[in-house]
Design a protein around this motif. Structure first.
Motif, PDB file in Angstrom:
ATOM      1  N   ARG A   6       0.838  -1.195   0.000  1.00  0.00           N
ATOM      2  CA  ARG A   6       0.000   0.000   0.000  1.00  0.00           C
ATOM      3  C   ARG A   6       0.877   1.250   0.000  1.00  0.00           C
ATOM      4  N   ALA A   7       0.336   2.298  -0.572  1.00  0.00           N
ATOM      5  CA  ALA A   7       0.971   3.615  -0.565  1.00  0.00           C
ATOM      6  C   ALA A   7       0.008   4.588   0.090  1.00  0.00           C
ATOM      7  N   GLU A   8       0.572   5.464   0.902  1.00  0.00           N
ATOM      8  CA  GLU A   8      -0.241   6.434   1.638  1.00  0.00           C
ATOM      9  C   GLU A   8       0.342   7.826   1.446  1.00  0.00           C
ATOM     10  N   GLY A   9      -0.390   8.669   0.730  1.00  0.00           N
ATOM     11  CA  GLY A   9       0.010  10.067   0.557  1.00  0.00           C
ATOM     12  C   GLY A   9       1.355  10.260  -0.089  1.00  0.00           C
ATOM     13  N   VAL A  10       1.661   9.447  -1.100  1.00  0.00           N
ATOM     14  CA  VAL A  10       2.990   9.500  -1.721  1.00  0.00           C
ATOM     15  C   VAL A  10       3.111  10.686  -2.675  1.00  0.00           C
ATOM     16  N   ASP A  11       4.134  11.505  -2.425  1.00  0.00           N
ATOM     17  CA  ASP A  11       4.534  12.578  -3.336  1.00  0.00           C
ATOM     18  C   ASP A  11       5.930  12.247  -3.846  1.00  0.00           C
ATOM     19  N   LEU A  12       6.193  12.614  -5.093  1.00  0.00           N
ATOM     20  CA  LEU A  12       7.539  12.460  -5.638  1.00  0.00           C
ATOM     21  C   LEU A  12       7.886  13.687  -6.457  1.00  0.00           C
ATOM     22  N   PHE A  13       9.011  14.320  -6.099  1.00  0.00           N
ATOM     23  CA  PHE A  13       9.513  15.479  -6.819  1.00  0.00           C
ATOM     24  C   PHE A  13      10.812  15.121  -7.532  1.00  0.00           C
ATOM     25  N   TYR A  14      10.960  15.633  -8.747  1.00  0.00           N
ATOM     26  CA  TYR A  14      12.248  15.683  -9.425  1.00  0.00           C
ATOM     27  C   TYR A  14      12.654  17.148  -9.437  1.00  0.00           C
ATOM     28  N   GLY A  15      13.485  17.543  -8.494  1.00  0.00           N
ATOM     29  CA  GLY A  15      13.768  18.965  -8.357  1.00  0.00           C
ATOM     30  C   GLY A  15      12.511  19.689  -7.912  1.00  0.00           C
ATOM     31  N   THR A  16      12.070  20.662  -8.723  1.00  0.00           N
ATOM     32  CA  THR A  16      10.846  21.388  -8.386  1.00  0.00           C
ATOM     33  C   THR A  16       9.617  20.813  -9.089  1.00  0.00           C
ATOM     34  N   ALA A  19       6.061  14.854  -9.817  1.00  0.00           N
ATOM     35  CA  ALA A  19       5.623  13.787 -10.715  1.00  0.00           C
ATOM     36  C   ALA A  19       4.472  12.980 -10.143  1.00  0.00           C
ATOM     37  N   VAL A  20       4.412  12.858  -8.820  1.00  0.00           N
ATOM     38  CA  VAL A  20       3.346  12.102  -8.145  1.00  0.00           C
ATOM     39  C   VAL A  20       2.788  12.981  -7.040  1.00  0.00           C
ATOM     40  N   ARG A  21       1.441  13.031  -6.959  1.00  0.00           N
ATOM     41  CA  ARG A  21       0.779  13.942  -6.039  1.00  0.00           C
ATOM     42  C   ARG A  21      -0.142  13.179  -5.073  1.00  0.00           C
ATOM     43  N   SER A  22       0.288  13.043  -3.842  1.00  0.00           N
ATOM     44  CA  SER A  22      -0.535  12.481  -2.755  1.00  0.00           C
ATOM     45  C   SER A  22      -1.241  11.187  -3.159  1.00  0.00           C
ATOM     46  N   ALA A  23      -0.483  10.250  -3.692  1.00  0.00           N
ATOM     47  CA  ALA A  23      -1.062   9.011  -4.198  1.00  0.00           C
ATOM     48  C   ALA A  23      -1.346   8.021  -3.071  1.00  0.00           C
ATOM     49  N   ASP A  24      -2.549   7.458  -3.092  1.00  0.00           N
ATOM     50  CA  ASP A  24      -2.935   6.352  -2.227  1.00  0.00           C
ATOM     51  C   ASP A  24      -3.202   5.140  -3.119  1.00  0.00           C
ATOM     52  N   PHE A  25      -2.683   4.001  -2.709  1.00  0.00           N
ATOM     53  CA  PHE A  25      -2.761   2.789  -3.538  1.00  0.00           C
ATOM     54  C   PHE A  25      -2.807   1.587  -2.612  1.00  0.00           C
ATOM     55  N   MET A 213      -4.044   7.617 -13.994  1.00  0.00           N
ATOM     56  CA  MET A 213      -3.133   8.660 -13.524  1.00  0.00           C
ATOM     57  C   MET A 213      -3.070   9.771 -14.555  1.00  0.00           C
ATOM     58  N   SER A 214      -3.175  10.994 -14.084  1.00  0.00           N
ATOM     59  CA  SER A 214      -3.109  12.160 -14.954  1.00  0.00           C
ATOM     60  C   SER A 214      -2.444  13.297 -14.191  1.00  0.00           C
ATOM     61  N   ASP A 215      -1.384  13.849 -14.770  1.00  0.00           N
ATOM     62  CA  ASP A 215      -0.637  14.953 -14.135  1.00  0.00           C
ATOM     63  C   ASP A 215      -0.262  14.613 -12.695  1.00  0.00           C
ATOM     64  N   GLY A 216       0.143  13.359 -12.481  1.00  0.00           N
ATOM     65  CA  GLY A 216       0.620  12.945 -11.164  1.00  0.00           C
ATOM     66  C   GLY A 216      -0.447  12.558 -10.176  1.00  0.00           C
ATOM     67  N   VAL A 217      -1.721  12.698 -10.549  1.00  0.00           N
ATOM     68  CA  VAL A 217      -2.826  12.390  -9.632  1.00  0.00           C
ATOM     69  C   VAL A 217      -3.381  11.002  -9.935  1.00  0.00           C
ATOM     70  N   LEU A 218      -3.409  10.145  -8.931  1.00  0.00           N
ATOM     71  CA  LEU A 218      -3.891   8.771  -9.069  1.00  0.00           C
ATOM     72  C   LEU A 218      -5.328   8.673  -8.593  1.00  0.00           C
ATOM     73  N   THR A 219      -6.171   8.033  -9.407  1.00  0.00           N
ATOM     74  CA  THR A 219      -7.581   7.856  -9.087  1.00  0.00           C
ATOM     75  C   THR A 219      -7.981   6.418  -9.358  1.00  0.00           C
ATOM     76  N   GLN A 220      -8.654   5.783  -8.421  1.00  0.00           N
ATOM     77  CA  GLN A 220      -9.123   4.426  -8.660  1.00  0.00           C
ATOM     78  C   GLN A 220     -10.391   4.466  -9.504  1.00  0.00           C
ATOM     79  N   ARG A 221     -10.428   3.614 -10.530  1.00  0.00           N
ATOM     80  CA  ARG A 221     -11.591   3.530 -11.407  1.00  0.00           C
ATOM     81  C   ARG A 221     -12.609   2.577 -10.802  1.00  0.00           C
ATOM     82  N   VAL A 222     -13.860   2.955 -10.904  1.00  0.00           N
ATOM     83  CA  VAL A 222     -14.960   2.097 -10.469  1.00  0.00           C
ATOM     84  C   VAL A 222     -15.515   1.404 -11.694  1.00  0.00           C
ATOM     85  N   THR A 223     -15.381   0.070 -11.740  1.00  0.00           N
ATOM     86  CA  THR A 223     -15.871  -0.687 -12.883  1.00  0.00           C
ATOM     87  C   THR A 223     -17.130  -1.455 -12.475  1.00  0.00           C
ATOM     88  N   VAL A 224     -18.019  -1.574 -13.432  1.00  0.00           N
ATOM     89  CA  VAL A 224     -19.303  -2.261 -13.192  1.00  0.00           C
ATOM     90  C   VAL A 224     -19.250  -3.624 -13.857  1.00  0.00           C
TER      91      VAL A 224
END
Length: 224
Positions: A6-16, A19-25, A213-224
């Motif tokens: 699991r990942a909790e609130g993961v941010d990743l910067f390359y310099g300024t 690349a990853v913004r507050s990812a939960d997985f 994932m888009s612009d560093g933001v991770l979203t879980q997809r809800v599939t039916v």
């Protein structure tokens, strides 16, 4: 369910650049999860954080109740070697080794004898349709064959999780379908969880759980 990663609130910067913004997985044991996004969306950067290759700038990644960021480098390297597997877009095989030797490499690095490692590798390669190519040099393989060897190498030591970065991205559609099906069938058979990074919806559709994932933001997809 029983979480393996699991990942909790993961941010990743390359310099300024972030690349990853507050990812939960979250990934359960034996589950297949896909992270889908376009080139530059941050999905590969997140994959490397999840695999302990890149330390997150903030947040944490927990593997089997072990916070990866708290491990010394030597212990982290040993964990990746012994309990994780990797499949890359272009296979990344060692050309000086045979098919069997490439597939057996994780076992040999773990101290397994050559005879036993070769026997296990031959068994896994046989399940992937490569049983008659054990002694062939990888430079003589087709793209689909090379990627099957990469799959065998990733699964041969029965890891808890395999990380696959665009594992069929370099293959034509027919080979991609075949290799992916064989990969996931074998992983599920031995109860290895899989994280697949892909830009292809048809690949993500084969997963038990899908993220975008888009612009560093991770979203879980809800599939039916």
């Amino acid at each position: 369910m029983d979480s393996i990663l699991r990942a909790e609130g993961v941010d990743l910067f390359y310099g300024t650049f972030q690349a990853v913004r507050s990812a939960d997985f979250a990934l359960e044991r034996g589950e297949v999860a896909a992270i889908m996004g376009s080139s530059g969306s941050g999905k590969s950067s997140l994959l490397y954080c999840l695999a302990g290759v890149l330390p997150p700038s903030s947040g944490q990644v927990v593997f089997d109740d072990i916070e990866l960021g708290a491990l010394p480098d030597g212990e982290l390297s040993a964990l990746r070697r012994e309990r994780l597997g990797f499949v890359f877009q272009y296979g990344e095989l060692l050309p000086e080794l045979t098919v069997q030797e490439n597939a057996a490499l994780p076992l040999r690095l773990a101290g397994i004898s050559k005879d036993h490692a070769d026997a296990v590798a031959a068994q896994v390669l046989g399940r992937l349709g490569l049983g008659d190519l054990l002694r062939r040099r990888t430079s003589k393989l087709s793209g689909g064959q090379s990627q099957r060897v990469a799959v065998a190498r990733a699964l041969v030591h029965r890891p808890d999780v395999v990380f696959a970065d665009e594992p069929t991205g370099a293959l034509d559609s027919a080979n991609a379908e075949t290799v992916l099906n064989e990969f996931l069938h074998l992983a599920r058979r031995q109860k290895t969880a899989v994280v697949i990074v892909t830009h292809a919806p048809e690949v993500a559709a084969k997963a038990d759980k899908q993220y975008t994932m888009s612009d560093g933001v991770l979203t879980q997809r809800v599939t039916v």
